[in-house]
Design an enzyme around this catalytic site. Structure first.
Site, PDB file in Angstrom:
ATOM      1  N   SER A   1       0.887  -1.335   0.001  1.00  0.00           N
ATOM      2  CA  SER A   1       0.125  -0.075   0.016  1.00  0.00           C
ATOM      3  C   SER A   1       0.571   1.242  -0.044  1.00  0.00           C
ATOM      4  CB  SER A   1      -0.990  -0.120   1.271  1.00  0.00           C
ATOM      5  OG  SER A   1      -1.572   1.310   1.450  1.00  0.00           O
TER       6      SER A   1
ATOM      7  N   TYR B   1      -2.931   0.147  10.000  1.00  0.00           N
ATOM      8  CA  TYR B   1      -3.181  -0.559   8.656  1.00  0.00           C
ATOM      9  C   TYR B   1      -1.600  -0.226   7.984  1.00  0.00           C
ATOM     10  CZ  TYR B   1      -3.870  -1.469   3.677  1.00  0.00           C
ATOM     11  OH  TYR B   1      -3.838  -1.905   2.386  1.00  0.00           O
TER      12      TYR B   1
ATOM     13  N   LYS C   1       1.609  -2.952   6.854  1.00  0.00           N
ATOM     14  CA  LYS C   1       2.074  -3.031   5.276  1.00  0.00           C
ATOM     15  C   LYS C   1       3.690  -2.579   5.280  1.00  0.00           C
ATOM     16  CE  LYS C   1      -1.343  -4.266   2.959  1.00  0.00           C
ATOM     17  NZ  LYS C   1      -1.594  -5.762   2.241  1.00  0.00           N
TER      18      LYS C   1
END
Length: 339
Positions: free
Chosen positions: A124, A150, A154
């Site tokens: 991402s 999040y 990643k």
């Protein structure tokens, strides 16, 4: 060659399975169906006219993963499996760290045990630091200092894969960074079908248009952008899927680590997206401005130049295509795969 696709029943995973099958790859899918539907894979096979193998398993289950590697001659892995909602990660950090990191570690352990050394990681652009200038580039932009759990998961998964490749020169990893996939397969048979209230913009817009939601909440209109709403790089999911296939073909001829941004190179605001959807579909989207979400940045978009140069990949679909295909999917499937 057989490709193992973790999270292959999900939104991006299912579209990637179509592209893999149409390119002649064998496809093996592992998905625990927490945020997806097995019906998507039935439709993938309908679109491609070819079969795939599916296992309803959690990638964190080492025994299950070992059994799958032993049963199938896997040549490469595309790793999509993971929780992916930025806002949810802020309220559920432990679940995100557990799921996203442990699934990657377990997958790599099983790959190593069975002699598979090629992996495309669906990362991402949230791994980039919030203080970069735009557009983001693979070599010139700083990573880390992520603004939400999040993004940190990643970032940490990238590091796990990078260290693994450094420790064993037989490994080849491709890290693909992107932001907001939207749209659907032009057939309207597969698309984004979030569980519960959508966390992403376009499925919320399309659910308002179909009558499942009263209005769209726009999180903040006081950002330093042309209309005050957040600007992001949106990409058609079919373009994104093709980028993952292009990464496989590149990676198989290049050992070590490769990093690629997948995007259009153009940022659109939330209200730009609303107006485009209304223009293309003729559907009115009522909205109201609410408070900003924690962890959101004003403007984020990436340069896809490296992908064009090395992968031979470039986004083919424009914003109108994205809106048209989103509406085709939603109007044919008003309740998603449960329609």
């Amino acid at each position: 060659m057989n490709v193992l696709v973790t999270g292959g029943a999900g939104y991006i995973g299912s579209h990637t399975c179509v592209e893999l099958l149409e390119k002649g790859y064998g496809v093996v899918v592992v998905d625990n169906l927490v945020n997806s539907s097995a019906k998507s894979l039935e439709r993938v096979q309908q679109i491609a006219g070819k079969d795939l193998a599916f296992y309803e398993e959690d990638v964190r289950n080492r025994g299950a993963m070992d059994a799958i590697f032993e049963k199938h001659d896997i040549g490469c892995v595309i790793h999509f499996a993971g929780l992916k909602a930025v806002g949810q990660s802020v309220s559920m950090p432990l679940e995100y760290y557990d799921n996203n990191l442990n699934s990657t570690i377990t997958l790599c352990q099983s790959m190593k045990e069975h002699g598979v050394r090629d992996i495309v990681f669906s990362s991402s652009a949230t791994v980039y630091s919030g203080d970069n200038t735009m557009p983001l580039s693979e070599a010139g932009s700083r990573t880390g200092m992520c603004t939400n759990p999040y993004g940190w998961t990643k970032y940490m998964c990238e590091q796990i894969l990078r260290d693994t490749a450094f420790s064993d020169k037989d490994w080849s990893i491709a890290l693909l960074r992107y932001f907001n996939p939207i749209g659907a397969h032009p057939s309207g048979l597969i698309g984004e079908d979030p569980r519960g209230i959508p966390n992403n913009l376009m499925p919320f817009i399309s659910q308002v248009a179909i009558g499942r939601r009263d209005h769209l909440s726009v999180f903040g209109n006081d950002y330093d952008t042309h209309d005050g709403t957040g600007v992001r790089d949106y990409i058609h999911v079919v373009d994104l899927a093709r980028g993952h296939v292009a990464a496989i073909e590149y990676m198989l001829g290049h050992r070590g680590e490769s990093v690629f941004n997948l995007g259009t190179g153009t940022g659109y605001s939330v209200l730009d997206m609303v107006k485009a959807f209304e223009r293309v579909t003729g559907q009115k989207i009522p909205y109201e401005i609410v408070d900003r979400r924690p962890g959101d940045l004003a403007t984020v978009y990436a340069s896809p130049d490296k992908s064009a140069q090395l992968l031979g990949w470039k986004a083919q679909y424009n914003l109108e295509d994205m809106c048209r295909d989103t509406w085709a999917w939603q109007s044919k499937n008003p309740m998603g795969y449960d329609s």
